[in-house]
Motif scaffolding. Sequence first.
Motif, short mmCIF file in Angstrom:
data_model
loop_
_atom_site.label_atom_id
_atom_site.label_comp_id
_atom_site.label_asym_id
_atom_site.label_seq_id
_atom_site.Cartn_x
_atom_site.Cartn_y
_atom_site.Cartn_z
N LEU A 75 -2.35 -54.66 -60.70
CA LEU A 75 -1.91 -54.15 -61.37
C LEU A 75 -2.61 -53.17 -61.72
O LEU A 75 -4.21 -52.60 -62.28
N ASN A 76 -1.79 -51.78 -61.21
CA ASN A 76 -2.69 -50.32 -61.44
C ASN A 76 -1.29 -49.74 -62.26
O ASN A 76 -0.35 -48.90 -62.21
N LEU A 77 -1.86 -49.06 -63.49
CA LEU A 77 -1.21 -48.24 -64.62
C LEU A 77 -1.28 -46.94 -64.39
O LEU A 77 -2.43 -45.98 -64.10
N GLU A 78 -0.43 -46.18 -63.84
CA GLU A 78 0.06 -44.81 -63.61
C GLU A 78 -0.06 -44.15 -65.44
O GLU A 78 0.96 -44.60 -65.81
N MET A 79 -0.78 -43.18 -65.15
CA MET A 79 -0.76 -42.56 -66.56
C MET A 79 -1.04 -41.07 -67.36
O MET A 79 -1.68 -40.45 -65.61
N ALA A 80 -0.49 -40.49 -68.41
CA ALA A 80 -0.86 -39.42 -68.72
C ALA A 80 -2.01 -39.28 -68.81
O ALA A 80 -2.52 -40.24 -69.78
N ALA A 81 -3.06 -38.07 -69.08
CA ALA A 81 -4.66 -38.57 -69.85
C ALA A 81 -3.93 -37.44 -71.51
O ALA A 81 -4.59 -36.88 -71.88
N THR A 82 -3.39 -38.95 -71.74
CA THR A 82 -3.13 -38.72 -73.50
C THR A 82 -3.51 -39.66 -73.90
O THR A 82 -3.99 -40.98 -73.40
N ASN A 83 -4.03 -39.58 -75.57
CA ASN A 83 -4.72 -40.38 -76.55
C ASN A 83 -3.44 -41.55 -76.22
O ASN A 83 -4.02 -42.85 -76.49
N GLU A 84 -1.96 -41.59 -76.52
CA GLU A 84 -1.16 -42.56 -76.57
C GLU A 84 -1.47 -43.15 -75.46
O GLU A 84 -1.26 -44.46 -75.62
N MET A 85 -1.41 -42.75 -73.76
CA MET A 85 -1.67 -43.61 -73.35
C MET A 85 -3.22 -44.82 -72.79
O MET A 85 -3.39 -45.44 -72.11
N LEU A 86 -3.85 -43.70 -73.16
CA LEU A 86 -5.07 -44.12 -73.24
C LEU A 86 -5.64 -45.45 -74.74
O LEU A 86 -5.68 -46.87 -74.11
N LEU A 99 -5.73 -49.04 -72.45
CA LEU A 99 -6.95 -50.06 -73.73
C LEU A 99 -6.38 -51.26 -73.93
O LEU A 99 -7.46 -52.37 -74.18
N ARG A 100 -5.44 -51.36 -74.09
CA ARG A 100 -4.82 -52.99 -75.30
C ARG A 100 -4.22 -53.89 -74.37
O ARG A 100 -4.55 -54.61 -73.92
N HIS A 101 -3.73 -53.42 -72.72
CA HIS A 101 -3.22 -54.16 -71.64
C HIS A 101 -3.85 -54.50 -71.23
O HIS A 101 -4.60 -55.34 -70.40
N ARG A 102 -5.28 -53.83 -70.99
CA ARG A 102 -6.37 -53.51 -70.08
C ARG A 102 -5.79 -54.62 -68.77
O ARG A 102 -6.76 -54.80 -68.03
N PRO A 103 -4.85 -53.15 -68.12
CA PRO A 103 -4.49 -53.43 -66.45
C PRO A 103 -6.36 -53.84 -65.46
O PRO A 103 -7.16 -52.95 -65.73
N ASN A 104 -6.49 -53.65 -63.94
CA ASN A 104 -7.17 -53.79 -63.58
C ASN A 104 -7.97 -52.20 -63.09
O ASN A 104 -8.46 -51.73 -62.56
N ALA A 105 -6.61 -51.49 -62.91
CA ALA A 105 -6.81 -49.71 -62.76
C ALA A 105 -5.71 -48.99 -63.55
O ALA A 105 -4.66 -49.53 -63.69
N ALA A 106 -6.24 -47.97 -63.40
CA ALA A 106 -5.37 -46.66 -64.34
C ALA A 106 -5.76 -45.25 -63.61
O ALA A 106 -6.96 -45.53 -63.20
N CYS A 107 -4.55 -45.33 -62.72
CA CYS A 107 -4.40 -43.51 -62.44
C CYS A 107 -4.42 -42.44 -63.08
O CYS A 107 -3.17 -43.15 -63.44
N ILE A 108 -4.86 -41.51 -63.69
CA ILE A 108 -4.54 -40.43 -64.51
C ILE A 108 -3.74 -39.75 -63.33
O ILE A 108 -4.49 -39.34 -62.41
N VAL A 109 -2.36 -39.33 -64.05
CA VAL A 109 -1.61 -38.42 -63.06
C VAL A 109 -1.24 -36.86 -63.63
O VAL A 109 -1.45 -37.18 -64.94
#
Length: 242
Positions: free
Chosen positions: A70-81, A85-95
């Motif tokens: 799973l690649n989670l696309e996420m904004a660079a915010t503390n909420e998304m961080l 960190l809670r779900h530990r996807p394989n990858a996080a793509c910061i967009v």
Amino acid sequence: MNERLRLGVNIDHVATIRNARGGDYPDPVRAALLACQAGADGITAHLREDRRHITDFDIARLAAELPVPLNLEMAATNEMLGIALRHRPNAACIVPERREERTTEGGLDAAGQFAHLQPLVEQLRSANVRVSLFIEPDERQIDAALRLGAPVVELHTGRFAHLSEGERSQELKRLTDAAALAAKNGIEVHAGHGLTTDNVTPIAAIPQVRELNIGHYLIGEAIFVGLEAAIRQMRAAMDHAR
């Protein structure tokens, strides 16, 4: 022989259709599992701050049920961080993300936001989440990704995709040069945005690109041929380019 190019399928817009009527149909997790059966090497989902398509519950289910990364696309915010960190996807793509945009309109300014991004990247890496930065094909942004310690960059292909075929050569050169520069510095190269079976070949042919992430086109094409057929057609176009 070139290495097989991976396909990540973005299932955001299955959720867009679901949310247009409310309820729980169509189910993006069901679409993700179908995509896996059709040959997807990974699933991408963008949890936006306004939850306009993918929801927190979708991410929890994807993290629990997917047989592929799973690649989670996420904004660079503390909420998304915190969610990553809670779900530990394989990858996080910061967009980059703006509330008023219809879709992601360009690459992340990793160079300009270096100080803000650094602790996010460090925390994700410490949690064994592979970090990717969605950037423009630009030397300055690749240098920032290198200094941040991001192991992956995803090159924004939207500008290339929206040019006419005769106008694409300069943008294709930018993408090709950026891919070569990133790979030379030990960064894995992905690409995505606006790709279709009609325009994917030149991008898929860039030898340093290891993965393409494609969503909107595949979900749209699924209306006409079905999701599995749409993914198989894209897979065939990518393989042909290699």
